[in-house]
Write an enzyme that holds these catalytic residues in place. Structure first.
Site, PDB file in Angstrom:
ATOM      1  CE1 TYR A 152      -3.792   2.391   0.554  1.00  0.00           C
ATOM      2  CE2 TYR A 152      -2.360   3.357   2.226  1.00  0.00           C
ATOM      3  CZ  TYR A 152      -3.484   3.423   1.431  1.00  0.00           C
ATOM      4  OH  TYR A 152      -4.296   4.531   1.491  1.00  0.00           O
ATOM      5  CE  LYS A 195      -3.337   4.783  -1.996  1.00  0.00           C
ATOM      6  NZ  LYS A 195      -4.374   5.235  -2.941  1.00  0.00           N
ATOM      7  CB  THR A 208     -16.102   6.172   4.927  1.00  0.00           C
ATOM      8  OG1 THR A 208     -14.920   5.371   4.860  1.00  0.00           O
ATOM      9  CG2 THR A 208     -15.823   7.548   4.362  1.00  0.00           C
TER      10      THR A 208
END
Length: 143
Positions: free
Chosen positions: A39, A43, A73
């Site tokens: 990850y 990025k 969220t």
């Protein structure tokens, strides 16, 4: 996907109405996060890709990488919620994206750079000369 968009956009993009490419990055790009190597590296690569897109289409593409922060969220795992992290309202990300893209002449100085939605946009504008002069808000090897 970006490549196909840019092929189409080159025909209409101008310096006053450039094509806009906003890539969603993460603060994980510039940190060391055990067990998040894929990850974090993806990025970081996305930030470099954004810089490359901006350099490839000078004046006709506005390319900015955006770190949305940790948005509150439904996708956030309960373990993160229980850890006591501060969460952003997703509307902050949306408002930042609108600010960046609505008036590309105003945000042109951020082309090829990375911004975080928690930063005050008026302060960014006030520091425009410093950001450009010192090549801030970029990822680079300083050796």
């Amino acid at each position: 996907m970006t490549q196909q968009f840019l092929k189409a956009a080159v025909s209409w993009a101008t310096t006053t109405d450039p094509a806009r490419v906003i890539n969603m990055s993460s603060s994980s790009a510039w940190g060391t996060w055990p067990f998040l190597a894929a990850y974090s590296n993806s990025k970081a690569a996305l930030i470099h890709y954004t810089t490359t897109v901006a350099a490839s289409y000078p004046g006709t593409v506005l390319a900015i990488a955006v770190n949305p922060g940790l948005n509150g969220t439904d996708i956030i795992p309960e373990a993160l919620r229980a850890a006591g992290f501060n969460f952003n309202d997703p509307a902050l990300t949306g408002a930042t994206l609108v600010w960046l893209t609505a008036d590309p002449v105003r945000s042109q100085f951020l082309n090829g750079r990375v911004v975080t939605v928690e930063w005050d946009v008026e302060e960014l504008v006030a520091r425009k000369e410093e950001i450009v002069k010192n090549n801030l808000l970029t990822m680079q090897l300083n050796a």
